[in-house]
Design a protein around this motif. Structure first.
Motif, PDB file in Angstrom:
ATOM      1  N   LEU A 248       0.709  -1.071   0.078  1.00 51.88           N
ATOM      2  CA  LEU A 248       0.192   0.048   0.653  1.00 51.88           C
ATOM      3  C   LEU A 248       0.592   1.122  -0.070  1.00 51.88           C
ATOM      4  CD1 LEU A 248      -2.515  -1.187   2.659  1.00 51.88           C
ATOM      5  CD2 LEU A 248      -2.971  -0.812  -0.023  1.00 51.88           C
ATOM      6  N   SER A 249       2.101   0.932   0.377  1.00 52.47           N
ATOM      7  CA  SER A 249       3.298   2.637   0.421  1.00 52.47           C
ATOM      8  C   SER A 249       3.719   2.968  -0.788  1.00 52.47           C
ATOM      9  CB  SER A 249       4.276   2.126   1.220  1.00 52.47           C
ATOM     10  OG  SER A 249       3.575   1.738   2.662  1.00 52.47           O
ATOM     11  N   VAL A 250       3.523   1.961  -1.407  1.00 52.86           N
ATOM     12  CA  VAL A 250       4.312   1.888  -3.475  1.00 52.86           C
ATOM     13  C   VAL A 250       3.305   2.352  -3.847  1.00 52.86           C
ATOM     14  CG1 VAL A 250       5.206   0.913  -5.133  1.00 52.86           C
ATOM     15  CG2 VAL A 250       5.434  -0.350  -2.526  1.00 52.86           C
ATOM     16  N   PHE A 251       2.101   1.811  -3.560  1.00 52.65           N
ATOM     17  CA  PHE A 251       0.816   2.793  -4.230  1.00 52.65           C
ATOM     18  C   PHE A 251       0.401   3.891  -4.122  1.00 52.65           C
ATOM     19  CE2 PHE A 251      -0.276  -1.513  -5.179  1.00 52.65           C
ATOM     20  CZ  PHE A 251      -0.820  -1.518  -6.401  1.00 52.65           C
ATOM     21  N   ALA A 252       0.777   4.214  -3.153  1.00 55.11           N
ATOM     22  CA  ALA A 252       0.480   5.679  -2.028  1.00 55.11           C
ATOM     23  C   ALA A 252       1.315   6.087  -2.784  1.00 55.11           C
ATOM     24  CB  ALA A 252      -0.038   5.460  -0.787  1.00 55.11           C
ATOM     25  N   PHE A 253       2.464   6.111  -3.082  1.00 60.16           N
ATOM     26  CA  PHE A 253       3.508   7.165  -3.296  1.00 60.16           C
ATOM     27  C   PHE A 253       3.471   7.514  -4.496  1.00 60.16           C
ATOM     28  CE2 PHE A 253       7.733   7.654  -4.932  1.00 60.16           C
ATOM     29  CZ  PHE A 253       8.665   8.660  -4.093  1.00 60.16           C
ATOM     30  N   LEU A 254       3.057   6.230  -5.000  1.00 54.18           N
ATOM     31  CA  LEU A 254       2.723   6.864  -6.737  1.00 54.18           C
ATOM     32  C   LEU A 254       2.381   7.289  -7.168  1.00 54.18           C
ATOM     33  CD1 LEU A 254       3.059   2.980  -8.222  1.00 54.18           C
ATOM     34  CD2 LEU A 254       5.304   4.780  -8.238  1.00 54.18           C
ATOM     35  N   PHE A 255       0.731   7.161  -6.318  1.00 54.30           N
ATOM     36  CA  PHE A 255      -0.697   8.370  -6.743  1.00 54.30           C
ATOM     37  C   PHE A 255      -0.277   9.337  -6.032  1.00 54.30           C
ATOM     38  CE2 PHE A 255      -3.731  10.179  -4.199  1.00 54.30           C
ATOM     39  CZ  PHE A 255      -5.337  10.278  -5.091  1.00 54.30           C
ATOM     40  N   LEU A 256       0.885  10.053  -5.081  1.00 52.04           N
ATOM     41  CA  LEU A 256       1.113  10.939  -4.580  1.00 52.04           C
ATOM     42  C   LEU A 256       2.377  12.006  -5.302  1.00 52.04           C
ATOM     43  CD1 LEU A 256       1.133  10.361  -0.830  1.00 52.04           C
ATOM     44  CD2 LEU A 256      -0.314  12.017  -1.710  1.00 52.04           C
TER      45      LEU A 256
ATOM     46  N   ASP B 175       3.862  25.769   3.663  1.00 51.72           N
ATOM     47  CA  ASP B 175       3.002  24.449   3.711  1.00 51.72           C
ATOM     48  C   ASP B 175       3.085  23.683   2.428  1.00 51.72           C
ATOM     49  OD1 ASP B 175       1.016  25.536   5.426  1.00 51.72           O
ATOM     50  OD2 ASP B 175      -0.730  26.852   3.930  1.00 51.72           O
ATOM     51  N   ASN B 176       4.236  24.278   1.507  1.00 52.30           N
ATOM     52  CA  ASN B 176       3.868  23.797   0.059  1.00 52.30           C
ATOM     53  C   ASN B 176       5.535  22.485   1.133  1.00 52.30           C
ATOM     54  OD1 ASN B 176       4.783  23.320  -2.663  1.00 52.30           O
ATOM     55  ND2 ASN B 176       6.271  23.739  -1.871  1.00 52.30           N
ATOM     56  N   LEU B 177       6.156  23.034   1.546  1.00 54.61           N
ATOM     57  CA  LEU B 177       7.493  22.430   2.316  1.00 54.61           C
ATOM     58  C   LEU B 177       7.398  21.275   3.027  1.00 54.61           C
ATOM     59  CD1 LEU B 177      10.342  21.839   1.986  1.00 54.61           C
ATOM     60  CD2 LEU B 177      10.905  23.246   3.804  1.00 54.61           C
ATOM     61  N   LYS B 178       5.848  21.350   3.734  1.00 55.79           N
ATOM     62  CA  LYS B 178       5.287  20.132   4.575  1.00 55.79           C
ATOM     63  C   LYS B 178       4.970  19.454   3.468  1.00 55.79           C
ATOM     64  CE  LYS B 178       1.697  21.406   6.411  1.00 55.79           C
ATOM     65  NZ  LYS B 178       0.480  22.007   7.461  1.00 55.79           N
ATOM     66  N   HIS B 179       3.321  19.348   2.741  1.00 61.37           N
ATOM     67  CA  HIS B 179       3.411  18.833   1.919  1.00 61.37           C
ATOM     68  C   HIS B 179       4.229  17.991   1.594  1.00 61.37           C
ATOM     69  CE1 HIS B 179      -0.240  21.585   1.886  1.00 61.37           C
ATOM     70  NE2 HIS B 179      -0.218  20.653   2.963  1.00 61.37           N
ATOM     71  N   LEU B 180       5.373  18.067   1.215  1.00 64.58           N
ATOM     72  CA  LEU B 180       5.794  17.725   0.073  1.00 64.58           C
ATOM     73  C   LEU B 180       7.414  16.613   0.853  1.00 64.58           C
ATOM     74  CD1 LEU B 180       8.087  17.358  -2.518  1.00 64.58           C
ATOM     75  CD2 LEU B 180       9.051  19.454  -1.680  1.00 64.58           C
TER      76      LEU B 180
ATOM     77  N   LEU C 180       7.429  12.194   0.614  1.00 70.96           N
ATOM     78  CA  LEU C 180       8.280  12.093   0.725  1.00 70.96           C
ATOM     79  C   LEU C 180       8.670  10.644   1.682  1.00 70.96           C
ATOM     80  CD1 LEU C 180      10.562  14.649  -0.944  1.00 70.96           C
ATOM     81  CD2 LEU C 180       9.063  12.731  -2.032  1.00 70.96           C
ATOM     82  N   VAL C 181       8.490  10.958   3.101  1.00 70.59           N
ATOM     83  CA  VAL C 181       9.045  10.598   4.199  1.00 70.59           C
ATOM     84  C   VAL C 181       7.907   9.376   4.489  1.00 70.59           C
ATOM     85  CG1 VAL C 181       9.467  10.856   6.499  1.00 70.59           C
ATOM     86  CG2 VAL C 181       9.622  12.706   5.386  1.00 70.59           C
ATOM     87  N   ILE C 182       6.741  10.010   4.794  1.00 68.08           N
ATOM     88  CA  ILE C 182       5.408   8.500   5.042  1.00 68.08           C
ATOM     89  C   ILE C 182       5.569   7.228   4.416  1.00 68.08           C
ATOM     90  CG2 ILE C 182       3.355   8.142   6.073  1.00 68.08           C
ATOM     91  CD1 ILE C 182       3.218  10.786   7.227  1.00 68.08           C
ATOM     92  N   PRO C 183       5.041   7.489   3.080  1.00 65.85           N
ATOM     93  CA  PRO C 183       4.655   6.477   2.149  1.00 65.85           C
ATOM     94  C   PRO C 183       6.440   5.227   2.261  1.00 65.85           C
ATOM     95  CG  PRO C 183       4.224   7.854   0.896  1.00 65.85           C
ATOM     96  CD  PRO C 183       5.172   8.746   2.523  1.00 65.85           C
ATOM     97  N   ASN C 184       7.619   6.370   2.021  1.00 61.72           N
ATOM     98  CA  ASN C 184       9.408   5.927   2.063  1.00 61.72           C
ATOM     99  C   ASN C 184       9.033   4.812   3.771  1.00 61.72           C
ATOM    100  OD1 ASN C 184      10.336   6.173  -0.911  1.00 61.72           O
ATOM    101  ND2 ASN C 184       9.440   7.633   0.277  1.00 61.72           N
TER     102      ASN C 184
END
Length: 266
Positions: free
Chosen positions: A37-45, A183-188, A192-196
């Protein structure tokens, strides 16, 4: 004393090793699912969060809002008339209806105009009649992006009314209505961090448990016996067939013994 003895007997009957094997099996199943699920979430993001955030960083917007004035607002319909749009609800489909807003902007901070220290009639615009976008991509999804509200706020009857905007120092002809570096930096970072992290943690634990060269100094729990306990349909049918045959053989042998016994009595 009787209660203590009873507790000891109950504890002694608990199969600790079996419980550990089951816990490891289900934990491994959860970790494997989390990794996938982490792989699919990262590809979606990537197209919805990561790519717009990187584009925003590369555009290098002025952090403090400057003064903009809308000079033209066009509402168009059809693919041929919507080659670009100031706002689109949805970033993956072509716009069949669009709002196109052109603005003039000056690098004078908007707060100076609010204080009344700038005369709008005497302003020399740094860039004139440039395209105005709701954000870097010019699109988004409800409820964050509402193009009807956006067009009413900056177009129609509000043409000629000064408002705050942000211009790109890399591309001076790009002007947006919304920008926040934090906000832009927080979202980025979060995308990147959570799914990986979840993927790396799940795969790391699975490798540590099941890679023979990684845990030589630690006794392993063999989960194969537990996994093999889940028979397939054919295996179950085979086992039941063997049991039925054994039962028939046993019944026939009992009948033969009874017959022999009757003959002896006779």
């Amino acid at each position: 004393m009787g209660a203590k003895i009873l507790v000891k007997k109950l504890v002694s009957k608990v199969d600790v090793t079996g419980m550990l094997v089951k816990a490891k099996f289900y934990t491994s199943l959860c970790l494997g699912t989390t990794a996938i699920l982490s792989v699919f979430a990262f590809l979606f993001l990537i197209p919805f969060v990561v790519d717009p955030a990187i584009s925003t960083i590369l555009a290098d917007y002025e952090p403090e809002p400057v003064t903009c004035v809308a000079v033209e607002h066009v509402y168009a319909e059809g693919l041929s008339n919507c080659s670009w749009a100031s706002c689109r609800e949805g970033c993956t489909t072509a716009a069949l209806r669009c709002h196109q807003i052109l603005v003039n902007y000056t690098k004078t901070p908007f707060e100076h105009w609010q204080k009344g220290t700038v005369d709008l009639d005497s302003v020399e615009w740094d860039v004139g009649e440039t395209r105005f976008f709701i954000n870097t991509e010019g699109c988004g999804y409800p409820p964050t992006v509402n193009c009807t509200t956006f067009s009413k706020k900056y177009g129609y009857s509000n043409i000629g009314v000064p408002f705050p905007c942000y211009y790109s120092r890399t591309y001076p002809n790009m002007v947006v209505a919304r920008y926040s570096w934090d906000d832009n930096l927080k979202h980025l970072i979060l995308s990147l961090v959570i799914p990986n992290f979840l993927f790396a943690f799940s795969v790391g634990v699975l490798i540590y448990w099941y890679c023979p060269s990684c845990n030589r100094s630690r006794p392993t729990l063999d989960t194969s016996s537990y996994v093999e306990s889940f028979h397939s349909k054919h295996e179950t049918e085979g086992v039941m067939g063997v049991k039925n045959n054994r039962a028939k053989d046993y019944a026939s042998s009992m009948e033969e013994e009874e017959e022999d016994f009757d003959e002896e009595e006779y």
